[in-house]
Scaffold this motif. Structure first.
Motif, short mmCIF file in Angstrom:
data_model
loop_
_atom_site.label_atom_id
_atom_site.label_comp_id
_atom_site.label_asym_id
_atom_site.label_seq_id
_atom_site.Cartn_x
_atom_site.Cartn_y
_atom_site.Cartn_z
N ASN A 17 0.78 -1.24 0.00
CA ASN A 17 0.00 0.00 0.00
C ASN A 17 0.81 1.29 0.00
OD1 ASN A 17 -2.92 -1.04 0.55
ND2 ASN A 17 -1.65 -2.11 2.04
N VAL A 18 2.09 1.20 0.31
CA VAL A 18 2.88 2.43 0.46
C VAL A 18 4.17 2.33 -0.35
CG1 VAL A 18 4.06 3.92 2.12
CG2 VAL A 18 1.97 2.72 2.80
N LYS A 19 4.54 3.46 -0.94
CA LYS A 19 5.84 3.54 -1.59
C LYS A 19 6.86 3.79 -0.49
CE LYS A 19 4.20 5.26 -6.05
NZ LYS A 19 4.27 6.36 -7.04
N ALA A 20 7.29 2.71 0.10
CA ALA A 20 8.11 2.79 1.30
C ALA A 20 9.48 3.42 1.03
CB ALA A 20 8.31 1.39 1.88
N ASN A 21 9.93 4.21 2.00
CA ASN A 21 11.26 4.81 1.96
C ASN A 21 12.07 4.16 3.07
OD1 ASN A 21 13.56 6.42 2.25
ND2 ASN A 21 12.48 8.25 1.53
N LYS A 22 13.09 3.41 2.70
CA LYS A 22 13.86 2.64 3.68
C LYS A 22 14.51 3.55 4.73
CE LYS A 22 14.85 -1.24 0.61
NZ LYS A 22 15.91 -2.06 -0.02
N ASN A 23 14.71 4.82 4.40
CA ASN A 23 15.36 5.74 5.31
C ASN A 23 14.37 6.50 6.20
OD1 ASN A 23 17.95 5.13 4.23
ND2 ASN A 23 17.56 6.54 2.52
N LYS A 24 13.10 6.21 6.05
CA LYS A 24 12.08 6.92 6.83
C LYS A 24 11.13 5.92 7.49
CE LYS A 24 12.15 11.20 4.11
NZ LYS A 24 11.32 12.17 3.34
N PHE A 25 11.66 5.21 8.48
CA PHE A 25 10.87 4.20 9.18
C PHE A 25 9.67 4.84 9.87
CE2 PHE A 25 9.87 2.11 13.22
CZ PHE A 25 9.45 0.87 12.76
N ILE A 26 9.87 6.00 10.50
CA ILE A 26 8.79 6.65 11.23
C ILE A 26 7.63 6.97 10.30
CG2 ILE A 26 8.10 8.68 12.58
CD1 ILE A 26 9.93 6.75 14.05
N ASP A 27 7.92 7.48 9.10
CA ASP A 27 6.87 7.79 8.13
C ASP A 27 6.14 6.53 7.69
OD1 ASP A 27 7.50 10.44 8.27
OD2 ASP A 27 8.78 10.45 6.48
N ASN A 28 6.92 5.46 7.45
CA ASN A 28 6.31 4.20 7.04
C ASN A 28 5.43 3.62 8.15
OD1 ASN A 28 7.67 4.35 4.62
ND2 ASN A 28 9.39 3.11 5.31
N PHE A 29 5.90 3.76 9.39
CA PHE A 29 5.14 3.24 10.53
C PHE A 29 3.84 4.04 10.72
CE2 PHE A 29 4.23 2.77 15.12
CZ PHE A 29 4.09 1.39 15.15
N LYS A 30 3.91 5.34 10.54
CA LYS A 30 2.70 6.17 10.63
C LYS A 30 1.70 5.78 9.54
CE LYS A 30 4.73 10.31 12.76
NZ LYS A 30 5.08 11.74 12.54
N ALA A 31 2.23 5.49 8.34
CA ALA A 31 1.37 5.06 7.24
C ALA A 31 0.71 3.73 7.58
CB ALA A 31 2.19 4.94 5.95
N TYR A 32 1.47 2.84 8.21
CA TYR A 32 0.94 1.53 8.60
C TYR A 32 -0.19 1.69 9.62
CZ TYR A 32 0.83 -3.11 10.78
OH TYR A 32 0.44 -4.32 11.29
N LEU A 33 0.00 2.56 10.60
CA LEU A 33 -1.03 2.81 11.60
C LEU A 33 -2.29 3.40 10.97
CD1 LEU A 33 1.06 4.25 14.59
CD2 LEU A 33 0.16 1.93 14.30
#
Length: 224
Positions: free
Chosen positions: A69-85
């Motif tokens: 669902n997300v164009k994940a950025n490996k250097n931005k875990f916090i952003d990816n985690f917020k997207a997951y939530l």
């Protein structure tokens, strides 16, 4: 039709999928550790094993969800985690919209019919509170500790607990206590019938009130 919506909504829920995984893992782990002919100190790792399996499940779900669902950025875990939530939070709503499309709910009148149905299914009976169940569980645990209490030294005799734990019945009781507590939490917080009907009613009402926002999604042709 409404019963099919309820059944499929629950089946596709991440909470329900996790609950099934937990129970299967907990039961299998408890059976293996309680019946295996190994040292009791190793048996103590039953709970740790369950925790590891749960963490592994959550990590796998996180990676699968982000990848899908997300164009994940490996250097931005916090952003990816917020997207997951955010996906977790909106997941049930999207799940419901998909089911509404599948069963051809296109108008506000259709939604109103569904809202009335799930409101009518909500129970009126008075049930024991969640904290009442927790207190009952704590009383049960306290009764076990009372057996091991040494009134002379005024402290818990851990030797007695070890003896109780070393027996098959004692081990099963201690292994089951956390499972009972988890069950109480699931029944009262996760997806009891009452909570399921309430959640469906609330989400349908939200879609009804914001119908203009979701109208186009509901009228799209359903693709399985």
């Amino acid at each position: 039709m409404f019963e099919r919506i309820e059944k499929e909504y629950k089946k596709n829920s991440k909470e329900v999928k996790f609950t099934k995984f937990y129970w299967i893992s907990a039961i299998i782990s408890t059976i293996v550790f309680s019946t295996a002919k190994i040292d009791n100190n190793i048996k103590n790792y039953n709970f740790i094993t369950i925790i590891i399996l749960v963490i592994a499940y959550l990590l796998i779900d996180y990676n699968k969800t982000i990848k899908k669902n997300v164009k994940a950025n490996k250097n931005k875990f916090i952003d990816n985690f917020k997207a997951y939530l955010h996906i977790l939070k909106s997941g049930n709503l999207n799940n419901l919209i998909t089911l509404l499309k599948k069963y051809n709910f296109k108008t506000k009148n259709d939604l109103k019919l569904a809202i009335d149905y799930f409101n009518s299914k909500r129970s009126i009976k008075i049930e024991s509170s969640f904290w009442g169940h927790i207190i009952s569980a704590l009383v049960s645990i306290a009764s076990i500790l009372a057996v091991a209490y040494d009134p002379i030294n005024q402290k818990i005799d851990y030797t007695k607990i070890s003896i109780i734990y070393g027996t098959s019945i004692g081990y099963i009781l201690i292994a089951i206590v956390p499972i009972i507590i988890i069950k109480l939490i699931i029944n009262n917080i996760a997806f009891s019938k009452e909570k399921l009907h309430l959640e469906l009613s609330d989400k349908l009402s939200y879609i009804y009130i914001n119908f203009d926002k979701y109208k186009n999604q509901l009228t799209k042709i359903y693709k399985n």
